[in-house]
Design a protein around this motif. Sequence first.
Motif, PDB file in Angstrom:
ATOM      1  N   LEU A 132      -4.045  -8.578  12.318  1.00  0.00           N
ATOM      2  CA  LEU A 132      -2.785  -9.162  11.818  1.00  0.00           C
ATOM      3  C   LEU A 132      -2.472 -10.477  12.532  1.00  0.00           C
ATOM      4  N   THR A 156      -9.075  -3.464  16.872  1.00  0.00           N
ATOM      5  CA  THR A 156      -8.948  -4.299  18.049  1.00  0.00           C
ATOM      6  C   THR A 156      -7.550  -4.858  18.224  1.00  0.00           C
ATOM      7  N   GLY A 157      -6.737  -4.725  17.200  1.00  0.00           N
ATOM      8  CA  GLY A 157      -5.372  -5.276  17.286  1.00  0.00           C
ATOM      9  C   GLY A 157      -5.363  -6.788  17.093  1.00  0.00           C
ATOM     10  N   ASP A 177       0.848  -1.210   0.000  1.00  0.00           N
ATOM     11  CA  ASP A 177       0.000   0.000   0.000  1.00  0.00           C
ATOM     12  C   ASP A 177       0.868   1.237   0.000  1.00  0.00           C
ATOM     13  N   ARG A 207      -1.446  -2.769  19.003  1.00  0.00           N
ATOM     14  CA  ARG A 207      -1.811  -1.701  18.061  1.00  0.00           C
ATOM     15  C   ARG A 207      -0.812  -0.578  18.242  1.00  0.00           C
TER      16      ARG A 207
END
Length: 901
Positions: free
Chosen positions: A865, A861-862, A832, A851
């Motif tokens: 990933l 919310t973390g 990106d 986060r």
Amino acid sequence: MPKAKQIERARGEEQAGSPLDAAFKLVDSLAVPVFFKSRDGRYLGVNRAWEEFFGIKGEAFIGKRVADLYPQDPAIAERHAAMDRELYARPGRQSYEITVRTRGGELRDTIYYKATYADARGEVAGLIGAIIDITVRTQAERALRENEERWRAIVNSANEGILVYDRSLNIVAGNQAAERIIGVPLAEIIGARGFTSLLPCVHADGRPVQPDDRPTRIMVRTGKPLTGHVVGIKRPGGAHTWLSVNTGFLRHHDSADWYGVVSSFTDITAQRNAETALRESEERYRRTFELAGSGLAHVSLDGRFLRVNRCLCEFLGYSEVELVGMSVKDLSHPEDRDAVDTRRERLLSGEVESVQLEKRYLRKDGATVWAHIAIAMERDAAGKPLYAISVLDDITQRMQTDAALRESEERYRRTFELAGSGVAHIALDRKFIRVNRRLCEILGYPEHELIGMTGRQISHPDDLEVINQQRAKLYAGEIDHVRVEKRYLRKDGSTVWVAFSMVVERDAAGKPMYEIAIFDDITERKRAEEAVRESEERFRSLTQLSSDWYWEQDAEFGLKFMSRRMGERTGLDAAAYIGRKRWDQPALNLTQADWAAHRAQLERHEPFRDFEMERQNPAGGTRWISVSGEPIFDSDGRFTGYRGVGSDITQRRQAEAELKRAHDDLAKKAEELQRSNAELEQFAYVASHDLQEPLRMVSSYTQLLKRRYNDKLQGDAQEFMHYIVDGAARMKQLIEDLLAYSRVGTKGKEFKPVSVEAPLKKAITNLRAAIEESGAAVTWDPLPTVDADEVQLAQLFQNLMGNALKFRGQSVPRIHVSAAERDGAWQLSVADNGIGIEPQYFERIFMLFQRLHTMGEYPGTGIGLAICKKVAERHGGRIWVTSAPGEGSQFHFTLPKKESP
Ligand code: ADP
């Protein structure tokens, strides 16, 4: 003087005016010359015709004698006189033919008629003669005779046989040629009914000639003369005389009817035999052409097949129909297409009789064939070329053999030349007759100097007899080769060691022709051997000092040498091992089977490495020993034992044991961890799942409360209400994410082949609102197919692209998905142009609830990933990020390559 008077006077004028006068008048008017002569030979009178005949006036001639009539021709006169005398001798009549000459000089053929007359007393008084001129008749007769003779001569000298037939077709005449040709005397032929009745005759086709088939009868029957009618006379012994017969009618010139027949014939036996011979020869030729073992062709001047034989058809693989008319060039191998051209001119011009060459053709099936060709020109009588005659012989086999031979010779020559060894052919007088380059290098002489020299001339003085000792045995056939090592002196005086091998080449009868010798330069090896010998001692003492020890075993595997170092290193009693085999003393780590395997290896004379034994130490405890060894062979290749090194590996072994213990611990812990992780996952799943229900109640009722009673709430209450609703919403999100996270491990689907583009598109669809809202551009490269859980891949893409949209910078978001093959796996990347990440967070962001921003800055919310990581790992891959703040991020994850079926 008038006639009467003359006569009167002649008569002595006795009876003038008598009836005699009338007689004289008559005589005078006769057309026949008439004369009277007296007994004494004097002319008494002549008539008018006489005057005209001789051209003499009668009056002038009266009283003259016959000699006066022929002053030029006394012979004529004498003949007349003689005849007169004869007549007077026997009076009466007389006639004779005689040629006389007139006064005009003309010769006339005449008949004299004479008669005596008497006087009154009856005495012969004279004679009267009349002359009949027969000149015209005799001339005609002579002409006829001459003509006939001429014809007879012609007919008789003619080569053609001629037979004349009368009307009843009997032979009436024939010539000599007829006699000769028919072979029957003319006397027998004449009177016969044609010669075909005399001899057995046949037609041209061999049928016997019947009486009705006789040429003369055929002509008479048909009314047409025959020409070239062939008749054969059968001769005893079977031979034929062949005749070509012509016939014709004989007619009088004034008559349409015929009175006879003439047939003429020539002997055409020779011609006919020649024709037969020609036909036979042509037939023979045709058969030869067809049956010839060689390919035969007639080739037109423009290079096309006019005629081909079967053998050629077979050779070229075409049928006769296909071949005729084809251009020879088109059939030729491309490289040989113009092979004949250069020679054709000389052939056409007649400079050469024939040309011969070898060239290739292409068969119909595409195969190449070789032919030997002989070409000659066929010419017409004037020598103009008509067509070429080619004889082709298949020499493919020979050419292949030749090529193979050439190749083998070439190979041999190259081998000889390029051989790594020196090679020489040596004559029986020991002189080099052929040497290769390598030998020149080894001996240091140029080729031309070496040839003619003997090996002895350049042998080292100490090695002069080395070969000779064995040569006699070689020649006697006791040994088949000589192999020695000896020294030569190079041209520059240096010594070269050579491994010398020699065989003797014999002829078919076994008589030695020459020697073939191979020379290998072993100077280096000899030097090395020397060096080895020298270093051996050094080596021995060296190993004494090295940290490892050195050992030697005899052929029965008994230890015969062990360096001192062994005892020093291990504390074991090295002396106790000497003379014993390795397996004579126990090793704690080895079973009987292990020892047997080791022993078998030694018996196979194989080298061995790192053979490890745990030996009991008499001083207490054990020592670990590792030995490596290799077999030893003497120069004859005989096995003499083993030698090798040993080292004490007790410490290493202890460390390894330590390590293993640690490793086992670790494994146990990992296993526990895994179990507790699984339990945790299960717990998280159950907890988040079960929390959902009461949470849904809390949030729906707080929302209801807010909707219905918010305006009734005073002061802070409204604000508190807001926090409650917001908190409930966040908790809902958190629980959902947590549930999604735990589901990755517990609710995953089976892997199936998935085209990566499908889950990517799914993710794009799910994110459509956010993409449209931000005006983002999403692009991707061609993507592979992998074995995967499609739903989870979609989840992964959705999280990564959702982040890319969420953590966008100032500019319009651009997302690009790419794939690359790396280390046997697919690496997929989602790049990106967002805010980027600082390197120190590269690890952390993949952890649960981690986060980098507050809720106020970016919601979340973390967990996203962490889900991605779990998905990637579940697929056997990993995930990581590369990024720089402000420069966008690239999330990479790997997926194993789909195993090809
Ligand atoms: P969440 O997005 O809910 O905060 P994630 O686990 O998805 O949680 O992301 C963890 C953190 O990683 C994010 O809070 C953000 O700080 C950082 N991050 C993730 N994706 C990007 C991205 N594309 N660009 C910049 N930062 C990102």
